[in-house]
Write an enzyme that holds these catalytic residues in place. Sequence first.
Site, PDB file in Angstrom:
ATOM      1  N   LYS A  13       0.845  -1.134   0.235  1.00 17.12           N
ATOM      2  CA  LYS A  13      -0.115   0.052   0.239  1.00 17.12           C
ATOM      3  C   LYS A  13       0.706   1.131   0.146  1.00 17.12           C
ATOM      4  O   LYS A  13       0.293   2.670  -0.773  1.00 17.12           O
ATOM      5  CB  LYS A  13      -0.692   0.057   1.208  1.00 17.12           C
ATOM      6  N   ARG A  88      -9.785   1.817   8.674  1.00 16.90           N
ATOM      7  CA  ARG A  88      -9.596   0.396   8.604  1.00 16.90           C
ATOM      8  C   ARG A  88     -10.478  -0.580   8.948  1.00 16.90           C
ATOM      9  O   ARG A  88     -10.470  -1.495   9.187  1.00 16.90           O
ATOM     10  CB  ARG A  88      -8.450   0.139   9.556  1.00 16.90           C
ATOM     11  N   ARG A 127      10.740  -7.452   6.641  1.00 16.86           N
ATOM     12  CA  ARG A 127      10.506  -5.974   6.050  1.00 16.86           C
ATOM     13  C   ARG A 127      10.795  -5.634   7.938  1.00 16.86           C
ATOM     14  O   ARG A 127      11.687  -5.882   8.239  1.00 16.86           O
ATOM     15  CB  ARG A 127       8.766  -6.035   6.741  1.00 16.86           C
ATOM     16  N   ARG A 160      10.208  -3.425  13.127  1.00 17.30           N
ATOM     17  CA  ARG A 160       9.271  -2.822  13.478  1.00 17.30           C
ATOM     18  C   ARG A 160       8.725  -3.667  14.888  1.00 17.30           C
ATOM     19  O   ARG A 160       8.497  -4.872  14.769  1.00 17.30           O
ATOM     20  CB  ARG A 160       8.019  -2.645  13.069  1.00 17.30           C
ATOM     21  N   ARG A 171      -2.750  -8.472  13.900  1.00 15.84           N
ATOM     22  CA  ARG A 171      -2.943  -7.085  13.126  1.00 15.84           C
ATOM     23  C   ARG A 171      -3.956  -8.247  12.015  1.00 15.84           C
ATOM     24  O   ARG A 171      -4.868  -7.488  11.310  1.00 15.84           O
ATOM     25  CB  ARG A 171      -2.217  -6.654  12.564  1.00 15.84           C
TER      26      ARG A 171
HETATM   27  P1  AMP Z   1       0.262   0.207  10.299  1.00 18.76           P
HETATM   28  O1  AMP Z   1       1.801   1.306   9.378  1.00 18.76           O
HETATM   29  O2  AMP Z   1      -0.796   1.224   8.812  1.00 18.76           O
HETATM   30  O3  AMP Z   1       0.440  -1.013   9.529  1.00 18.76           O
HETATM   31  O4  AMP Z   1      -0.518   1.000  10.871  1.00 18.76           O
HETATM   32  C1  AMP Z   1       0.096   0.336  12.513  1.00 18.76           C
HETATM   33  C2  AMP Z   1      -0.514  -0.107  13.715  1.00 18.76           C
HETATM   34  O5  AMP Z   1      -1.361   2.072  14.019  1.00 18.76           O
HETATM   35  C3  AMP Z   1      -1.646  -0.641  13.380  1.00 18.76           C
HETATM   36  O6  AMP Z   1      -1.785  -1.739  13.779  1.00 18.76           O
HETATM   37  C4  AMP Z   1      -2.715   0.084  14.533  1.00 18.76           C
HETATM   38  O7  AMP Z   1      -2.463  -0.417  15.566  1.00 18.76           O
HETATM   39  C5  AMP Z   1      -2.679   1.743  14.285  1.00 18.76           C
HETATM   40  N1  AMP Z   1      -3.369   1.803  13.232  1.00 18.76           N
HETATM   41  C6  AMP Z   1      -3.347   2.110  12.186  1.00 18.76           C
HETATM   42  N2  AMP Z   1      -4.108   3.043  11.115  1.00 18.76           N
HETATM   43  C7  AMP Z   1      -5.081   2.579  11.732  1.00 18.76           C
HETATM   44  C8  AMP Z   1      -6.759   2.942  11.797  1.00 18.76           C
HETATM   45  N3  AMP Z   1      -7.093   3.379  10.692  1.00 18.76           N
HETATM   46  N4  AMP Z   1      -7.121   2.834  12.357  1.00 18.76           N
HETATM   47  C9  AMP Z   1      -6.749   1.970  13.736  1.00 18.76           C
HETATM   48  N5  AMP Z   1      -5.540   1.512  13.595  1.00 18.76           N
HETATM   49  C10 AMP Z   1      -4.538   2.127  12.952  1.00 18.76           C
END
Ligand code: AMP
Length: 221
Positions: A13, A88, A127, A160, A171
């Site tokens: 993405k 999300r 990653r 990470r 997740r």
């Molecule tokens: P990502 O980098 O997109 O994988 O996001 C990392 C973490 O941020 C996720 O596992 C969630 O804990 C939080 N997060 C990111 N976007 C959202 C969202 N739209 N709603 C809720 N939590 C989010």
Amino acid sequence: MNIVIIGPQASGKGTQAEKLTKAYNLVHLEMGRVLRMISKEDTPIGKSIKELINKGILVSDEVIKQVMNKYLKRVSEMNSVIFDGFPRTLSQAMYLESFLSENGKKIDLVIYLALPQKITVERLNSRRVCEKCGAVFNLLTKPSRTKGFCDECGEKLIVREDETPQAISKRLKLFEKETQPVIKFYEKKGILERIDARLKIEEIFNEIIFRLKKRGLVSSE
Ligand code: AMP
């Protein structure tokens, strides 16, 4: 043109959103990166977001709305935004719908990068992210030019904290439970384009452009 890019973790993405941002002069709103920035602040909200992210749990819709209120105010003046990692959950999708429509705007296209779970896990395990600027690399699909160091700022690359096997599994479960309904919602509205995220980065990008042209969202010349 406003776009949502949606898909499981490591579906590419962020990479595609960046390419689209450059190609069409869009504003890239990456929720994960915004939340990780807030999580570094020594404030109650920063600390609570950090804990949730590290456990692989979604930040509550209430907090996301607060964050988005701040950003969407600015977004209302912009015409071309790519939303990455948001919405999300269905409640976030409804919130975005009503905010945009109040401002006479809408989501024109939702790009769904579909990836089988087995490959998602393999990719997440390989990653690496930059400790300093947050740039994302992948040992399998997008290695950095100098092994272990960031192409953008030269800083060390790390794994990470939310990419431990336990957090990854949590997740992915959340993606199925909370985000699949969002995909169905946009599919029903007829604005969803599903793309196979197993393809190479350039192939996916060309496919996205093809779908944008097909829908008349960008010029076909
Ligand atoms: P990502 O980098 O997109 O994988 O996001 C990392 C973490 O941020 C996720 O596992 C969630 O804990 C939080 N997060 C990111 N976007 C959202 C969202 N739209 N709603 C809720 N939590 C989010």
